[in-house]
Motif scaffolding. Structure first.
Motif, mmCIF file in Angstrom:
data_model
loop_
_atom_site.group_PDB
_atom_site.id
_atom_site.type_symbol
_atom_site.label_atom_id
_atom_site.label_comp_id
_atom_site.label_asym_id
_atom_site.label_seq_id
_atom_site.Cartn_x
_atom_site.Cartn_y
_atom_site.Cartn_z
ATOM 1 N N UNK A 28 0.866 -1.172 0.000
ATOM 2 C CA UNK A 28 0.000 0.000 0.000
ATOM 3 C C UNK A 28 0.906 1.227 0.000
ATOM 4 N N UNK A 29 0.292 2.389 -0.158
ATOM 5 C CA UNK A 29 1.029 3.639 -0.117
ATOM 6 C C UNK A 29 1.741 3.765 1.234
ATOM 7 N N UNK A 30 2.939 4.318 1.227
ATOM 8 C CA UNK A 30 3.732 4.432 2.454
ATOM 9 C C UNK A 30 3.033 5.253 3.533
ATOM 10 N N UNK A 31 2.169 6.171 3.148
ATOM 11 C CA UNK A 31 1.473 7.022 4.118
ATOM 12 C C UNK A 31 0.186 6.385 4.647
ATOM 13 N N UNK A 32 -0.180 5.241 4.135
ATOM 14 C CA UNK A 32 -1.429 4.609 4.554
ATOM 15 C C UNK A 32 -1.377 4.182 6.014
ATOM 16 N N UNK A 116 -1.577 -3.067 -4.129
ATOM 17 C CA UNK A 116 -1.106 -3.922 -5.219
ATOM 18 C C UNK A 116 -0.242 -5.048 -4.681
ATOM 19 N N UNK A 117 0.290 -5.814 -5.603
ATOM 20 C CA UNK A 117 1.181 -6.918 -5.258
ATOM 21 C C UNK A 117 2.325 -6.914 -6.253
ATOM 22 N N UNK A 127 6.457 2.725 -0.720
ATOM 23 C CA UNK A 127 5.321 1.849 -0.441
ATOM 24 C C UNK A 127 5.561 1.111 0.875
ATOM 25 N N UNK A 128 4.466 0.610 1.448
ATOM 26 C CA UNK A 128 4.546 -0.136 2.698
ATOM 27 C C UNK A 128 4.106 -1.565 2.418
#
Length: 134
Positions: A28-32, A116-117, A127-128
């Motif tokens: 997921x997005x790093x800020x999620x 995503x994967x 990304x995280x």
């Protein structure tokens, strides 16, 4: 001579086995601040949960195969049948897809609610990683 051939064959098998055993990272997005579970990720990628924007890979490759088999328990033909039925009945639309791992990382890093994967080796600090499929 037989020993040399045997040794080379064993080495080739080990190398091939390592290449086919790449780990898949769900990102997921790093800020999620939200971290969906594996079952929630399955629902997102099956179009049953819209809490994230799923980013799929366009072609059926080893990463995609491993992800869908492990997370949704569906192989390529089962997934195609599933989506055909969803689209035909109006219950869903195909997920947006991109060309490869790098494109998934780029899309997920640029959209706060994307998921995503990818092959674990393509993960960066934008990304995280939620979890890794061995």
């Amino acid at each position: 001579m037989k020993r040399i051939i045997s040794a080379l064959s064993a080495g080739a098998l080990l190398t091939f086995g390592t290449l086919t055993q790449a780990e898949v990272a769900v990102i997921v997005n790093a800020a999620s601040s939200v971290a969906p579970t594996q079952s929630e990720v399955a629902n997102i990628f099956l179009g049953k949960d819209n809490s994230f924007k799923a980013v799929d890979q366009a072609s059926w490759n080893p990463t995609k195969s491993k992800f869908y088999t492990a997370v949704t328990n569906k192989n390529e033909s089962q997934l195609k049948s599933y989506w055909s039925a969803m689209v035909f009945t109006g219950k869903g639309q195909l997920l947006p897809s991109v060309a490869d791992d790098a494109a998934v990382v780029a899309r997920v890093s640029s959209q706060a609610d994307a998921i995503g994967y990818v092959d674990k080796s393509t993960v960066n600090d934008k990304v995280k990683v939620l979890f890794v499929l061995p």
